[in-house]
Design a protein around this motif. Structure first.
Motif, short mmCIF file in Angstrom:
data_model
loop_
_atom_site.label_atom_id
_atom_site.label_comp_id
_atom_site.label_asym_id
_atom_site.label_seq_id
_atom_site.Cartn_x
_atom_site.Cartn_y
_atom_site.Cartn_z
N GLY A 156 0.76 -1.25 0.00
CA GLY A 156 0.00 0.00 0.00
C GLY A 156 0.78 1.28 0.00
O GLY A 156 0.20 2.36 0.21
N ALA A 157 2.09 1.22 -0.24
CA ALA A 157 2.89 2.45 -0.26
C ALA A 157 2.72 3.17 -1.60
O ALA A 157 2.33 2.58 -2.61
N GLU A 158 3.04 4.46 -1.59
CA GLU A 158 3.03 5.26 -2.81
C GLU A 158 4.46 5.59 -3.19
O GLU A 158 5.24 6.07 -2.36
N ILE A 159 4.84 5.31 -4.44
CA ILE A 159 6.23 5.43 -4.87
C ILE A 159 6.41 6.59 -5.84
O ILE A 159 5.65 6.76 -6.78
N THR A 160 7.45 7.40 -5.58
CA THR A 160 7.92 8.37 -6.56
C THR A 160 9.40 8.09 -6.80
O THR A 160 10.18 8.02 -5.85
N ALA A 161 9.77 7.89 -8.07
CA ALA A 161 11.13 7.45 -8.37
C ALA A 161 11.81 8.35 -9.38
O ALA A 161 11.16 9.02 -10.19
N TYR A 162 13.14 8.32 -9.32
CA TYR A 162 13.95 9.05 -10.30
C TYR A 162 15.19 8.24 -10.62
O TYR A 162 15.81 7.64 -9.74
N ASP A 163 15.55 8.20 -11.90
CA ASP A 163 16.79 7.57 -12.35
C ASP A 163 17.34 8.41 -13.51
O ASP A 163 16.57 8.86 -14.37
N PRO A 164 18.65 8.65 -13.54
CA PRO A 164 19.21 9.49 -14.60
C PRO A 164 19.04 8.95 -16.01
O PRO A 164 19.06 9.71 -16.98
N ALA A 165 18.89 7.63 -16.16
CA ALA A 165 18.84 7.05 -17.51
C ALA A 165 17.68 6.11 -17.76
O ALA A 165 17.30 5.87 -18.90
N ALA A 166 17.09 5.54 -16.71
CA ALA A 166 16.14 4.44 -16.88
C ALA A 166 14.68 4.84 -16.76
O ALA A 166 13.82 3.97 -16.60
N MET A 167 14.36 6.11 -16.88
CA MET A 167 12.97 6.53 -16.69
C MET A 167 12.05 5.95 -17.78
O MET A 167 10.95 5.47 -17.49
N ASN A 168 12.49 5.99 -19.02
CA ASN A 168 11.65 5.45 -20.09
C ASN A 168 11.46 3.95 -19.94
O ASN A 168 10.36 3.42 -20.16
N GLU A 169 12.52 3.27 -19.58
CA GLU A 169 12.42 1.82 -19.37
C GLU A 169 11.50 1.51 -18.19
O GLU A 169 10.72 0.56 -18.23
N ALA A 170 11.59 2.33 -17.15
CA ALA A 170 10.73 2.13 -15.98
C ALA A 170 9.26 2.33 -16.36
O ALA A 170 8.39 1.56 -15.93
N LYS A 171 9.00 3.35 -17.15
CA LYS A 171 7.61 3.61 -17.58
C LYS A 171 7.09 2.46 -18.43
O LYS A 171 5.91 2.09 -18.35
N ARG A 172 7.97 1.89 -19.25
CA ARG A 172 7.56 0.75 -20.07
C ARG A 172 7.21 -0.46 -19.21
O ARG A 172 6.25 -1.18 -19.49
N ARG A 173 7.99 -0.66 -18.15
CA ARG A 173 7.79 -1.83 -17.30
C ARG A 173 6.70 -1.62 -16.25
O ARG A 173 5.95 -2.56 -15.95
N LEU A 174 6.64 -0.43 -15.70
CA LEU A 174 5.78 -0.19 -14.55
C LEU A 174 4.54 0.64 -14.86
O LEU A 174 3.59 0.67 -14.06
N GLY A 175 4.55 1.33 -15.98
CA GLY A 175 3.39 2.15 -16.35
C GLY A 175 3.06 3.17 -15.28
O GLY A 175 3.94 3.84 -14.74
N ASP A 176 1.78 3.27 -14.95
CA ASP A 176 1.34 4.26 -13.97
C ASP A 176 1.22 3.70 -12.56
O ASP A 176 0.55 4.27 -11.70
#
Length: 338
Positions: free
Chosen positions: A250-270
């Motif tokens: 039930g936690a809410e996550i906000t993440a940042y990565d210098p290079a992997a943001m697009n890959e994260a969005k592809r894998r994790l979506g919203d």
């Protein structure tokens, strides 16, 4: 095998077929068999050789590793094949790095064994780190102590959240499977794999206990999503396992990565929130979790973070911060093995 079939159907003169990728032990034998099968269908008698020349390139450093190899492994079963490979690599070994010749199965095994022993060092130090926490020792001090022994060295003995990526997890599992097929159990490597999977969740358990086993609605800021710095690769990344556990509770996550943001969005979506910069991930956060040790995360402005976080606690999954400094800056600190 499809490529081997194509070669067999179209070759007209002697060829040396070299495998570079990490392939299951015995692949070269299968390639030879497939090409021979296709030549037989054509009733063609053409000489050829198969060699194993596994690459040892690190993600993020592939060009440098190619131009300045530590060693070059060549597995073949004819002098002709060895001579061709020697000529091919001559410009790259003028600095004295060795070319090591061996039979094909040994070359294929060398690649797996090299990655397996590096993975073993990582799981070993993480296991020792977990014990350090229970007995009051500091894994960083222990690491410096054992690294001073020239037989051990200081590489791959940094405690953290375990290994990920496209090589170590796959290769450890592959060699375990190969052993099983041949009637042997690799107990040490089974333990290496088990320790690594457990280690990926270690920060989750620390954070969960910190909040009294209830993180529903807690805002967690994560720095780092790729499995290591200088790549956007998230295959088998510890961040994925951590995020999965946080979301399940039930936690809410906000993440940042210098290079992997697009890959994260592809894998994790919203499923999670994404920040445009590192500090944005910490706004109103109940906890900071450092997952990947990118250089830009090493010396943040703690005064700024102190002001924007809701609750000042840091879970350092790579031991890159000094506990005393953070405590002086008003933070609670939890590392690995400290």
């Amino acid at each position: 095998m499809a490529v081997a079939g194509e070669i067999g159907r179209h070759m007209t003169d002697y060829l040396l077929i070299i495998t570079k990728s990490t392939v299951p032990i015995g692949t070269a034998k299968k390639i030879r068999g497939k090409i021979s099968e296709e030549l037989s269908k054509r009733k063609a008698v053409i000489d050829f050789d198969v060699a194993s020349n596994p690459e040892f390139l690190k993600e993020g450093e592939a060009v440098n590793d190619c131009m300045k190899p530590d060693r070059i492994i060549v597995g073949a079963d004819s002098e002709k094949a060895f001579n061709i490979v020697e000529k091919l690599y001559k410009p790259f070994v003028l600095n004295g790095h060795p070319v090591i010749y061996m039979d094909i199965p040994s070359a294929e095994m060398t690649k797996y064994a090299a990655n397996a022993i590096l993975a073993t060092k990582i799981s070993f130090i993480n296991d020792i780190a977990n014990l350090c926490e229970r007995i009051g020792a500091d894994i960083n001090m222990v690491r410096r102590g054992i690294a001073s022994d020239s037989r051990i060295g200081n590489k791959f003995i940094y405690a953290g959240l375990g290994y990920g990526g496209s090589c170590f997890p796959k290769d450890v599992k592959a060699i375990i499977k190969t052993a099983s097929v041949h009637g042997y159990e690799l107990k040490v490597l089974k333990a290496v794999d088990e320790v690594n999977e457990r280690q990926k969740e270690s920060v989750f358990h620390k954070l969960y206990r910190y909040f009294g086993n209830n993180i529903k609605g807690k805002k967690i800021g994560i720095w780092g999503l790729s499995f290591k710095p200088n790549t956007d690769d998230m295959r088998e990344a510890p961040s994925l396992k951590l995020i999965e556990k946080f979301l399940q509770h039930g936690a809410e996550i906000t993440a940042y990565d210098p290079a992997a943001m697009n890959e994260a969005k592809r894998r994790l979506g919203d499923k999670i929130n994404y920040s445009q910069d590192s500090y944005g991930a910490m706004v109103d956060a109940d906890a900071m979790v450092l997952v990947t040790e990118w250089n830009e995360f090493r010396n943040p402005n703690w005064a700024v973070i102190n002001k924007i976080m809701k609750n000042r606690v840091v879970f350092d999954g790579r031991n890159i911060y000094e506990k005393e400094l953070l405590e002086q800056s008003g933070f609670e600190y939890f590392g690995i093995g400290r």
